[in-house]
Design an enzyme around this catalytic site. Sequence first.
Site, mmCIF file in Angstrom:
data_model
loop_
_atom_site.group_PDB
_atom_site.id
_atom_site.type_symbol
_atom_site.label_atom_id
_atom_site.label_comp_id
_atom_site.label_asym_id
_atom_site.label_seq_id
_atom_site.Cartn_x
_atom_site.Cartn_y
_atom_site.Cartn_z
ATOM 1 N N GLU A 5 -12.097 -56.171 26.190
ATOM 2 C CA GLU A 5 -13.436 -56.270 24.665
ATOM 3 C C GLU A 5 -12.880 -57.816 24.479
ATOM 4 O OE1 GLU A 5 -15.292 -54.656 21.042
ATOM 5 O OE2 GLU A 5 -14.258 -53.897 23.551
ATOM 6 N N ASP A 6 -14.534 -58.109 23.998
ATOM 7 C CA ASP A 6 -14.524 -59.648 23.869
ATOM 8 C C ASP A 6 -13.880 -60.722 24.089
ATOM 9 O OD1 ASP A 6 -16.265 -58.901 21.903
ATOM 10 O OD2 ASP A 6 -14.766 -59.568 20.298
ATOM 11 N N ASP B 269 -16.742 -52.479 26.787
ATOM 12 C CA ASP B 269 -17.097 -52.172 25.695
ATOM 13 C C ASP B 269 -18.778 -52.723 25.314
ATOM 14 O OD1 ASP B 269 -17.790 -49.613 23.714
ATOM 15 O OD2 ASP B 269 -17.270 -51.337 22.342
ATOM 16 N N ASP B 270 -18.030 -53.837 25.720
ATOM 17 C CA ASP B 270 -19.724 -54.782 25.181
ATOM 18 C C ASP B 270 -20.463 -54.580 26.414
ATOM 19 O OD1 ASP B 270 -17.300 -56.549 23.094
ATOM 20 O OD2 ASP B 270 -16.544 -57.603 24.900
ATOM 21 N N LYS C 106 -10.930 -51.487 16.714
ATOM 22 C CA LYS C 106 -10.633 -51.410 18.432
ATOM 23 C C LYS C 106 -10.534 -49.528 17.898
ATOM 24 C CE LYS C 106 -14.717 -52.255 20.343
ATOM 25 N NZ LYS C 106 -16.029 -51.809 19.944
ATOM 26 N N ASN D 199 -23.379 -59.493 15.820
ATOM 27 C CA ASN D 199 -22.783 -58.684 14.875
ATOM 28 C C ASN D 199 -21.185 -59.507 14.379
ATOM 29 O OD1 ASN D 199 -20.359 -57.983 16.692
ATOM 30 N ND2 ASN D 199 -21.438 -55.742 16.168
ATOM 31 N N ARG E 222 -14.321 -64.838 22.891
ATOM 32 C CA ARG E 222 -16.112 -64.650 22.659
ATOM 33 C C ARG E 222 -15.325 -63.177 21.462
ATOM 34 N NH1 ARG E 222 -20.043 -60.974 24.024
ATOM 35 N NH2 ARG E 222 -19.161 -59.993 22.503
ATOM 36 N N TYR F 224 -12.958 -52.836 10.737
ATOM 37 C CA TYR F 224 -14.306 -53.403 12.136
ATOM 38 C C TYR F 224 -15.172 -54.191 11.903
ATOM 39 C CZ TYR F 224 -14.859 -53.900 17.007
ATOM 40 O OH TYR F 224 -14.963 -54.261 18.066
#
Length: 564
Positions: free
Chosen positions: A245-246, A268-269, A174, A418, A156, A103
């Site tokens: 996610e993202d 989660d973001d 993930k 990150n 993203r 990850y």
Amino acid sequence: MDAPVLVGPIETDRYGYDLVNSPMLNKGTAFTEDERSQFRLHGLLPPHVGTLDEQVARRLRFMRGFATDFERYAFLRELQDSNETLFYALMVRNLEEVMPLVYTPTVGEGCQRFSEIWRKPRGVFLSYPNKHRIGDILADPRFDDVRVIVVSDGERILGLGDQGAGGMGIPIGKLSLYTGCAGIHPDQTLPVLLDVGTNNQERLDNPIYVGWSHPRVTGADYDDFIEAFVTAVCERWPNVLLQWEDFSGANAARLLSRYRDRLCTFNDDIQGTAAVAAAALMAAINVTGTPLTQQRIALVGAGSAGTGIAALLLQAMVEAGADEAEARRRFYAIDRPGLLIEAMNDITPGQAPFLQSREAVASWSLRRPDRIDLYDVVVNAKPTVLIGVSGQAGAFGEEAVRVMAANVERPVIFPLSNPTSRSEATAEQLVAWTDGRALIGTGSPFAPVQWNGRTIAIDQTNNSYIFPGIGLGVLAARARRVTEAMFMAAAKAVAHMSPTVSDKAGRLLPPVEELRAVSVAVAEAVARQAQADGVADLADDLTLSDHIAAHVWEPRYRPYRRVE
């Protein structure tokens, strides 16, 4: 759906090439002589009968021989696609070493170069041209046991932007942490990439790009595609946990808002990042002694992740006894226009609660009359905490950090963006600029920093402290929804395990190698909170602990029995 039964032999009708080419069943050289006879494996395998321990040692030695982390990432992905038990055994026994490879930060390059290394199917790609086939694709019997889905549209990816179909590296990574850190069985996980095209011209111009080579679908067409996906998921798995996610900032918060009361889901973001930031700040308070209600928080990056952090910290302040209006004034949210203040244009709903009044900043001394930047905030507001989720390398300038350190004895500084290349500052810079006094948490791993004869360990304030335990708690409690209070419970559980509870010189967060124990503690707290919130059936502590233990899969080989 209950946890998979993991006692006794595995019965299967697969044999020969079909068996050794099944990642979840393959044991490689660890098939016994009897199993080789039963399953017609003699000749397909070398004659040596090995053990899982030997295989882990051999693969670990081979992995360490590569020159770059990307090569290690590609090796581990191939290992996962050929022998999942071995992959997870290697990971679980070497979490601190392997997590950054599967990850963040290495997964960023993995997404950028996904088309180069894609070899075998894992999860599902739901492309826009196949929108009429979503239900049929998800109906595959291979997915009958799925309990956790991580989905991305690749727009993203970390701080790297639109990676299109390459974004599949994120759901895969993930979910490997759901299994590696919390023990959720691999067969219960499903990575999903919603391929609605890409606006990354480099991907569109690449002849080996594996995704749908088309500009991104937007507007009503995009929303209809998401709706078709969610509808199909709800029909296929009514009790599934779905993690977003993202997604882009424009979509992340609104999709969570649209679907959070329709199925068991979270982002989660937004929520996981907020929980781990809150946990790290609670731990830092053990060192600084400054109560949460007295913290002044500068936030660089006020998108969905940043405002999610602010919202959870605000809730924590209020729970600690602060007046809500007063607590709001302790946040200084900085985005592209600078400090966000009242009457600015294009303010999002998430940003609105954290606007500073024009009256509050009217007397500030500014370097530019038309903009209030981080340096101005540090000089005038004297924040005790600095958090970055901007995705902009160098966003924490030396001048601003040095002024913060002059105002605060133990500044709390979290550059959370990150991969490492997008961190707002490096750990080494922050140690130097604060004369070794900063309490630092970073989104990606940094090596310990040497300062004046001492070694300063750097905590990776990563969501992996939160989301695997969230998933384990949801599954064990059979929660029907994910509430905000469950993330607060997760944050407090992690903070309670901080070494700073008993040692002010300790690290803010538990060591990475203890993440399995952390995930169980988070699961217990989350499950109890789900019951308190009325989104899970009541169970006593012993029953709940048994349910959690039943969902923790250990990567070890089991004996096989052939059935016709």
